[in-house]
Motif scaffolding. Structure first.
Motif, PDB file in Angstrom:
ATOM      1  N   PRO A   1      -2.795  -4.310   2.077  1.00  0.00           N
ATOM      2  CA  PRO A   1      -3.274  -5.623   2.479  1.00  0.00           C
ATOM      3  C   PRO A   1      -4.551  -5.978   1.746  1.00  0.00           C
ATOM      4  CG  PRO A   1      -3.999  -3.990   4.038  1.00  0.00           C
ATOM      5  CD  PRO A   1      -3.233  -3.259   2.971  1.00  0.00           C
TER       6      PRO A   1
ATOM      7  N   ASP B   1     -16.338 -10.164 -13.761  1.00  0.00           N
ATOM      8  CA  ASP B   1     -15.619 -11.133 -14.548  1.00  0.00           C
ATOM      9  C   ASP B   1     -16.306 -12.471 -14.719  1.00  0.00           C
ATOM     10  OD1 ASP B   1     -13.598 -11.614 -16.186  1.00  0.00           O
ATOM     11  OD2 ASP B   1     -12.020 -11.361 -14.703  1.00  0.00           O
TER      12      ASP B   1
ATOM     13  N   SER C   1      -7.915  -8.723   1.236  1.00  0.00           N
ATOM     14  CA  SER C   1      -8.701  -9.743   1.908  1.00  0.00           C
ATOM     15  C   SER C   1      -8.492 -11.060   1.171  1.00  0.00           C
ATOM     16  CB  SER C   1     -10.173  -9.369   1.892  1.00  0.00           C
ATOM     17  OG  SER C   1     -10.651  -9.345   0.573  1.00  0.00           O
TER      18      SER C   1
ATOM     19  N   ALA D   1     -14.956  -5.224   4.261  1.00  0.00           N
ATOM     20  CA  ALA D   1     -14.433  -3.928   3.846  1.00  0.00           C
ATOM     21  C   ALA D   1     -13.395  -4.128   2.750  1.00  0.00           C
ATOM     22  CB  ALA D   1     -13.820  -3.199   5.042  1.00  0.00           C
TER      23      ALA D   1
ATOM     24  N   ARG E   1      -6.642   6.472  -1.864  1.00  0.00           N
ATOM     25  CA  ARG E   1      -7.251   5.200  -1.503  1.00  0.00           C
ATOM     26  C   ARG E   1      -8.665   5.080  -2.063  1.00  0.00           C
ATOM     27  NH1 ARG E   1      -4.875   1.560   0.917  1.00  0.00           N
ATOM     28  NH2 ARG E   1      -3.026   2.850   0.941  1.00  0.00           N
TER      29      ARG E   1
ATOM     30  N   ARG F   1      -9.470 -12.846  -7.537  1.00  0.00           N
ATOM     31  CA  ARG F   1      -8.630 -12.355  -8.603  1.00  0.00           C
ATOM     32  C   ARG F   1      -7.883 -13.483  -9.297  1.00  0.00           C
ATOM     33  NH1 ARG F   1      -7.888  -6.810  -9.146  1.00  0.00           N
ATOM     34  NH2 ARG F   1      -9.479  -6.259  -7.656  1.00  0.00           N
TER      35      ARG F   1
ATOM     36  N   ALA G   1     -10.256 -15.247 -11.468  1.00  0.00           N
ATOM     37  CA  ALA G   1     -10.599 -14.443 -12.635  1.00  0.00           C
ATOM     38  C   ALA G   1      -9.496 -14.511 -13.686  1.00  0.00           C
ATOM     39  CB  ALA G   1     -10.834 -12.990 -12.231  1.00  0.00           C
TER      40      ALA G   1
ATOM     41  N   ARG H   1       0.812  -1.200   0.000  1.00  0.00           N
ATOM     42  CA  ARG H   1       0.000   0.000   0.000  1.00  0.00           C
ATOM     43  C   ARG H   1       0.855   1.265   0.000  1.00  0.00           C
ATOM     44  NH1 ARG H   1      -3.315   0.663   5.315  1.00  0.00           N
ATOM     45  NH2 ARG H   1      -3.449   2.744   4.492  1.00  0.00           N
TER      46      ARG H   1
ATOM     47  N   TYR I   1      -3.406  -6.815 -10.638  1.00  0.00           N
ATOM     48  CA  TYR I   1      -2.617  -6.524  -9.463  1.00  0.00           C
ATOM     49  C   TYR I   1      -3.499  -6.514  -8.233  1.00  0.00           C
ATOM     50  CZ  TYR I   1      -4.475  -1.796  -9.860  1.00  0.00           C
ATOM     51  OH  TYR I   1      -5.305  -0.717  -9.941  1.00  0.00           O
TER      52      TYR I   1
ATOM     53  N   LEU J   1     -11.492  -6.226   7.273  1.00  0.00           N
ATOM     54  CA  LEU J   1     -11.399  -6.861   5.964  1.00  0.00           C
ATOM     55  C   LEU J   1     -12.252  -8.111   5.914  1.00  0.00           C
ATOM     56  CD1 LEU J   1      -7.608  -6.400   5.202  1.00  0.00           C
ATOM     57  CD2 LEU J   1      -9.541  -5.125   4.309  1.00  0.00           C
TER      58      LEU J   1
ATOM     59  N   VAL K   1      -3.556  -5.032  -4.224  1.00  0.00           N
ATOM     60  CA  VAL K   1      -2.894  -4.135  -3.302  1.00  0.00           C
ATOM     61  C   VAL K   1      -2.926  -4.724  -1.893  1.00  0.00           C
ATOM     62  CG1 VAL K   1      -2.872  -1.834  -2.309  1.00  0.00           C
ATOM     63  CG2 VAL K   1      -3.552  -2.164  -4.689  1.00  0.00           C
TER      64      VAL K   1
ATOM     65  N   ARG L   1     -10.744  -0.357  -8.563  1.00  0.00           N
ATOM     66  CA  ARG L   1     -10.769  -1.810  -8.389  1.00  0.00           C
ATOM     67  C   ARG L   1     -12.180  -2.353  -8.475  1.00  0.00           C
ATOM     68  NH1 ARG L   1      -8.456  -3.480  -2.923  1.00  0.00           N
ATOM     69  NH2 ARG L   1      -7.732  -1.355  -2.683  1.00  0.00           N
TER      70      ARG L   1
ATOM     71  N   ASP M   1     -10.965  -1.865   2.024  1.00  0.00           N
ATOM     72  CA  ASP M   1      -9.687  -1.277   2.378  1.00  0.00           C
ATOM     73  C   ASP M   1      -9.878  -0.534   3.695  1.00  0.00           C
ATOM     74  OD1 ASP M   1      -7.078  -0.601   2.300  1.00  0.00           O
ATOM     75  OD2 ASP M   1      -7.167   0.474   0.405  1.00  0.00           O
ATOM     76  N   TYR M   2      -8.793  -0.047   4.231  1.00  0.00           N
ATOM     77  CA  TYR M   2      -8.937   0.738   5.450  1.00  0.00           C
ATOM     78  C   TYR M   2      -7.929   1.868   5.438  1.00  0.00           C
ATOM     79  CZ  TYR M   2      -4.710  -1.638   6.897  1.00  0.00           C
ATOM     80  OH  TYR M   2      -3.430  -2.099   6.949  1.00  0.00           O
TER      81      TYR M   2
ATOM     82  N   ARG N   1     -10.581 -13.164   0.353  1.00  0.00           N
ATOM     83  CA  ARG N   1     -11.604 -13.294  -0.667  1.00  0.00           C
ATOM     84  C   ARG N   1     -11.169 -12.640  -1.961  1.00  0.00           C
ATOM     85  NH1 ARG N   1     -17.202 -11.037   0.031  1.00  0.00           N
ATOM     86  NH2 ARG N   1     -15.835  -9.271   0.322  1.00  0.00           N
TER      87      ARG N   1
END
Lengths: 234, 234
Positions: A107, B130, A109, B100, B116, A116, A119, A86, A103, B96, A105, B123, B102-103, A111
């Motif tokens: 951190p 997809d 999750s 969520a 962010r 990704r 996909a 990040r 890509y 996460l 980022v 994203r 991101d944080y 999931r």
DNA sequence: CATCCTTTTCACAAAAATGTCACAATTAGA
DNA sequence: TCTAATTGTGACATTTTTGTGAAAAGGATG
């Protein structure tokens, strides 16, 4: 998910571990490499289905490894997902024009990671695998950074070439102007999106001075897309 | 940044103000909510593009609201960025985990916040779209943003495509015009609901120029619904 | 510093998408 | 059957998006 495996390349054991767990729970087989050179060896030895690559690594960096992979015919169509920290946010996307397919980022999750990976795998298995980049009458010489039409060299400027290369790397996929700015221009935020239009236009013109091939199509409200003419592959 | 807005949820007015200023300078539209329940209302009323959510709040906490959002089909894909005051690892993981995307750790620089937000927006618009989507003879290629009927590309305008995609994403479910305006049009309140009718019509026409398949059905007094012909699903 | 090449921006033209309207057709209920 | 509400339909004006050419702005090279 039968034969292959996913190669995870990261120098931080903790991250490796976490990723491995995620992916294995999702039913993938995983192998680890602690640095770029080792990864390169493994890839040549036994080709993985996909490479998950940390961008920042000592020695052979992620971006460099990607470039190297994409330049070799045998590995050019190997899907690559880059992991970017990040804090690298500002210059993050630079690696993407090296040919990475996606890509993530940090951190991230679990999931998201798995989603990704799936996909990208789906994309790469169903759609395309064109190592020597060619479509229709157009072929790219990636070493020389030139494009040829029926053998004749096309008069493309550097940006035009990169743009074409990027689009040809991801055929049939629509990219918004901002995505293109990210990935072809290298993430410079202060450029007018309309600039993309202009370069698309020049590219089109240079691709076929007379006839408008519609290889580069406009998708209204969305962006641009490269579709290979008819039969085209390998 | 066309239709939507960013919803900022925080109980401290000073923070809200600061965030609002940052985002508006970056060209986003912003609305504020002082607590979780209010935010929930607003989200259901008019879907935002993204939710910036304070982690620690009285009443409906951030994590709880996130969970709730992620549970509902209609809001599950709404991007959420959590604001957390601590640098506590657990908090981030929990956030996460709850879904969520991101944080951001307080205190944060305006630049980081904006970066962010942009990253998550980018994203969320590209990555998740997809899965192959097909029903009957109609298949969507979501990467290429095209719909094909028996392989032939259908001439859909951008809105028609989005409309079809949305409906196919939620088969057999009835959507009111205002729901569709929210989800497909991006929550623009000042559009006549009848406009939906017109576009439904255009979509139907383009889907089957000759024969009226009844994939898109009218539910009198309620709205519209997409039903796949017979056996069909991926 | 002059010059060449590339890239960006700008202004305007062209094209396409979208929203709205008036009116026709359909449906539901009395 | 009649009536009122709802939806379908086609045309049209407007707005938005994209194409196009040329000029300005950088940047490298000699």
């Amino acid at each position: 998910m039968s034969g292959g495996y996913i190669l995870v390349v990261d120098d931080e054991p903790a991250i490796c571990d976490m990723i491995q767990t995620c992916l294995e729970m999702a039913g993938f087989r995983v192998r680890l490499a602690a640095n770029g050179s080792l990864a390169h060896q493994m890839i040549i030895n036994e080709r993985p289905d996909l490479v998950l690559l940390d961008w920042m690594m000592p020695m052979l960096s992620g971006i460099e490894l990607t470039r190297r992979l994409k330049r070799d015919e045998l590995t050019a169509d190997l899907p690559v997902i880059m992991l970017t920290a990040r804090t690298d946010e500002d210059d993050r996307i630079n690696g993407l024009d090296a040919g990475a397919d996606d890509y993530v980022v940090k951190p991230f999750s679990p999931r998201e990671l798995v989603a990704r990976v799936k996909a990208v795998l789906r994309r790469s298995t169903t759609a395309m695998s064109d190592a020597p980049l060619a479509a229709g009458k157009i072929a790219l010489n990636r070493e020389a950074q030139t494009a040829t039409l029926n053998g004749e060299a096309l008069p493309l400027g550097p940006l035009e070439y990169r743009l074409l290369e990027f689009l040809m790397l991801h055929p049939n996929r629509v990219f918004s102007r901002s995505q293109l700015l990210d990935r072809v221009w290298g993430g410079n935020v202060y450029i007018d999106e309309r600039t993309v239009d202009v370069h698309i236009r020049r590219l089109r013109k240079n691709l076929s001075p007379e006839q408008q091939d519609k290889m580069i199509q406009t998708v209204r409200g969305a962006g641009y897309r490269f579709s290979p003419p008819e039969g085209a592959e390998e």
